[in-house]
Design a protein around this motif. Structure first.
Motif, short mmCIF file in Angstrom:
data_model
loop_
_atom_site.label_atom_id
_atom_site.label_comp_id
_atom_site.label_asym_id
_atom_site.label_seq_id
_atom_site.Cartn_x
_atom_site.Cartn_y
_atom_site.Cartn_z
N SER A 1 0.81 -1.22 0.00
CA SER A 1 0.00 0.00 0.00
C SER A 1 0.85 1.27 0.00
N ALA A 2 2.06 1.19 0.52
CA ALA A 2 2.92 2.38 0.58
C ALA A 2 3.34 2.85 -0.81
N LYS A 3 3.25 1.96 -1.80
CA LYS A 3 3.65 2.32 -3.16
C LYS A 3 2.55 3.07 -3.91
N VAL A 4 1.32 3.03 -3.40
CA VAL A 4 0.16 3.47 -4.18
C VAL A 4 -0.15 4.94 -3.93
N HIS A 5 -0.21 5.72 -5.00
CA HIS A 5 -0.48 7.15 -4.92
C HIS A 5 -1.67 7.49 -5.81
N VAL A 6 -2.48 8.45 -5.38
CA VAL A 6 -3.62 8.90 -6.18
C VAL A 6 -3.30 10.26 -6.78
N ILE A 7 -3.26 10.31 -8.11
CA ILE A 7 -3.11 11.57 -8.84
C ILE A 7 -4.20 11.58 -9.90
N PRO A 8 -5.10 12.55 -9.89
CA PRO A 8 -6.24 12.51 -10.81
C PRO A 8 -5.84 12.70 -12.27
N HIS A 9 -6.76 12.36 -13.13
CA HIS A 9 -6.60 12.57 -14.57
C HIS A 9 -6.56 14.07 -14.84
N GLY A 10 -5.68 14.52 -15.71
CA GLY A 10 -5.62 15.93 -16.05
C GLY A 10 -6.58 16.28 -17.17
N ALA A 11 -6.72 17.57 -17.40
CA ALA A 11 -7.57 18.05 -18.50
C ALA A 11 -6.92 19.28 -19.11
N ALA A 12 -7.12 19.44 -20.40
CA ALA A 12 -6.58 20.61 -21.09
C ALA A 12 -7.39 21.84 -20.73
N VAL A 13 -6.73 22.97 -20.69
CA VAL A 13 -7.43 24.25 -20.55
C VAL A 13 -7.78 24.68 -21.96
N LEU A 14 -9.01 24.46 -22.36
CA LEU A 14 -9.42 24.68 -23.74
C LEU A 14 -9.68 26.16 -24.00
N PRO A 15 -9.30 26.64 -25.16
CA PRO A 15 -9.51 28.07 -25.46
C PRO A 15 -10.98 28.41 -25.51
N GLY A 16 -11.36 29.43 -24.72
CA GLY A 16 -12.73 29.89 -24.74
C GLY A 16 -13.74 28.95 -24.12
N HIS A 17 -13.28 27.98 -23.32
CA HIS A 17 -14.20 26.98 -22.81
C HIS A 17 -15.21 27.54 -21.83
N SER A 18 -14.90 28.70 -21.23
CA SER A 18 -15.76 29.19 -20.16
C SER A 18 -17.00 29.92 -20.66
N LEU A 19 -17.08 30.19 -21.95
CA LEU A 19 -18.24 30.91 -22.47
C LEU A 19 -19.17 29.94 -23.18
N HIS A 20 -20.38 29.79 -22.64
CA HIS A 20 -21.36 28.87 -23.21
C HIS A 20 -22.28 29.62 -24.16
N ARG A 21 -22.28 29.18 -25.42
CA ARG A 21 -23.14 29.79 -26.42
C ARG A 21 -24.47 29.04 -26.43
N ARG A 22 -25.46 29.55 -25.73
CA ARG A 22 -26.76 28.88 -25.65
C ARG A 22 -27.50 29.03 -26.98
N ALA A 23 -27.93 27.91 -27.55
CA ALA A 23 -28.65 27.91 -28.82
C ALA A 23 -30.14 27.75 -28.56
N ALA A 24 -30.92 27.91 -29.65
CA ALA A 24 -32.38 27.79 -29.51
C ALA A 24 -32.77 26.39 -29.08
#
Length: 372
Positions: free
Chosen positions: A158-181
């Motif tokens: 158990s001493a060998k086991v470490h938890v590091i989460p999956h990474g994600a890209a910081v996508l360009p413009g991802h924070s702006l949601h374009r709501r469609a009809a």
């Protein structure tokens, strides 16, 4: 430090290759020296060439090729640490046991990243994974659930086991949601049986039946192994199912391998991401990590990574065989309206730069312990 990576790697198109490229680039920012990759290949696959300035593909590991096993170990032994991606299906031999010959020949610290941790492994899978962990200086899993499963069902330190989460890209413009009809539901990734797309289409048809004028976008190439074995028969069966369910006009299939720019555009337009996967043991999902980072609500079947990470506004995990629950979850998300045509999103989960820093810290620690 100079790192050697053992994994599939672009131009190979698979989730493991994408993961390794993202991690390698994150760990080799200047002033690090150039890191190298030993590319794991399928039979007949040609070695690629990396376009990344700080990462070089140095050699290939081919199934059943003992000479390539020896060369892989020689190349990795020139580094300060080896980072090995473990997935049963990418290595040759029974249950991928040919990787053990490479690991047994390494004389540098080894960090092995476990992408699959099964609660009910076969005898062969158990033997291989326990030997992989035994020959590693440290192992990384990406969720607490995977750590608990590993310690409960395998004989490992158990001493060998470490938890590091999956990474994600910081996508360009991802924070702006374009709501469609009409709201859009998005599923993306390599198209193959096991992704549960039939389930997704059936839930979408029920959603339309409830009067929600939604669109469903399924984006991604057919998996290369599926394409080589049966061509586009699986994709064509999905198109046929959409026709039978009378939702063909509202479903779009994009048969392309998504670039970061294309993915960013789809995520900025999506109102929900649907992950209807068949697997009940999937420890990690890069697609889930990217959706969470982009702040798009997720509806997923209750595979372990989804159960652990989805909560509150991030989305919901539903039972695999409960189409009513999946449909209801999508309906709740799509009926939400904040009164504006664009809304700011707040993503969750670590970026690849954050994850790379955690791997660098772990590598420094295992190197110091190795030297001592």
């Amino acid at each position: 430090m100079r790192f050697g990576f053992l994994s599939t790697y672009p131009p190979t198109r698979c989730g493991l290759a994408t993961f390794t490229r993202s991690l390698a680039v994150a760990m080799t920012d200047p002033p690090s020296e150039r890191s190298i990759v030993v590319q794991v290949l399928d039979p007949g696959e040609e070695m690629g060439f990396s376009a990344d300035a700080d990462v070089r593909i140095a050699s290939a590991l081919r199934p059943g090729d003992t000479a390539s096993q020896a060369e892989a170990a020689r190349v990795l032994n020139r580094c300060d640490a080896a980072i090995v991606q473990h997935e049963y299906g990418i290595y040759g031999g029974i249950d991928g046991d040919e990787v053990l010959a490479v690991l047994g020949s390494l004389h540098v610290p080894v960090i092995t990243v476990l992408h699959t941790v099964l609660a009910h492994p076969s005898a062969g899978q158990r033997r291989v994974l326990e030997h992989v962990v035994g020959r590693s200086t440290a192992v990384v899993v990406m969720t607490e659930h995977a750590r608990e499963t590993l310690l409960a069902h395998f004989r490992v330190d158990s001493a060998k086991v470490h938890v590091i989460p999956h990474g994600a890209a910081v996508l360009p413009g991802h924070s702006l949601h374009r709501r469609a009809a009409s709201p859009m539901i998005l599923t993306w990734g390599l198209i193959a049986p096991g992704k549960g797309l039939e389930r997704g289409l059936r839930a979408f048809a029920r959603l339309r039946g409830r009067g929600i004028p939604a669109r469903y976008v399924i984006a991604g190439q057919t998996h290369p192994k599926v394409l080589a074995h049966s061509g586009e028969a699986y994709r064509e069966s999905l198109v046929s199912l959409a026709r039978d369910l009378e939702v063909e006009a509202s479903v779009r299939f994009f048969n392309e391998y998504l670039s970061p720019q294309s993915l960013a555009g789809l995520l900025s337009a999506a109102d929900a991401v649907l992950l209807p996967y068949d697997s009940k043991e999937q420890a990690t999902s890069g697609v889930l990590a990217e959706a969470l980072a982009a702040g798009v609500p997720v509806v997923a079947t209750a595979f372990p990574h989804a159960v652990e990470t989805l909560a509150g506004s991030a989305g919901v995990a539903v039972p695999h065989d409960d189409l009513d629950a999946m449909t209801a979850a999508l309906e709740r998300i799509l009926r939400f309206d904040d009164g504006s045509r664009a809304s700011r999103r707040i993503g969750s989960g670590p970026s690849w730069s954050d994850v790379g820093a955690r791997y660098l810290d772990l590598a420094e620690r295992v190197r110091s312990e190795w030297a001592a």
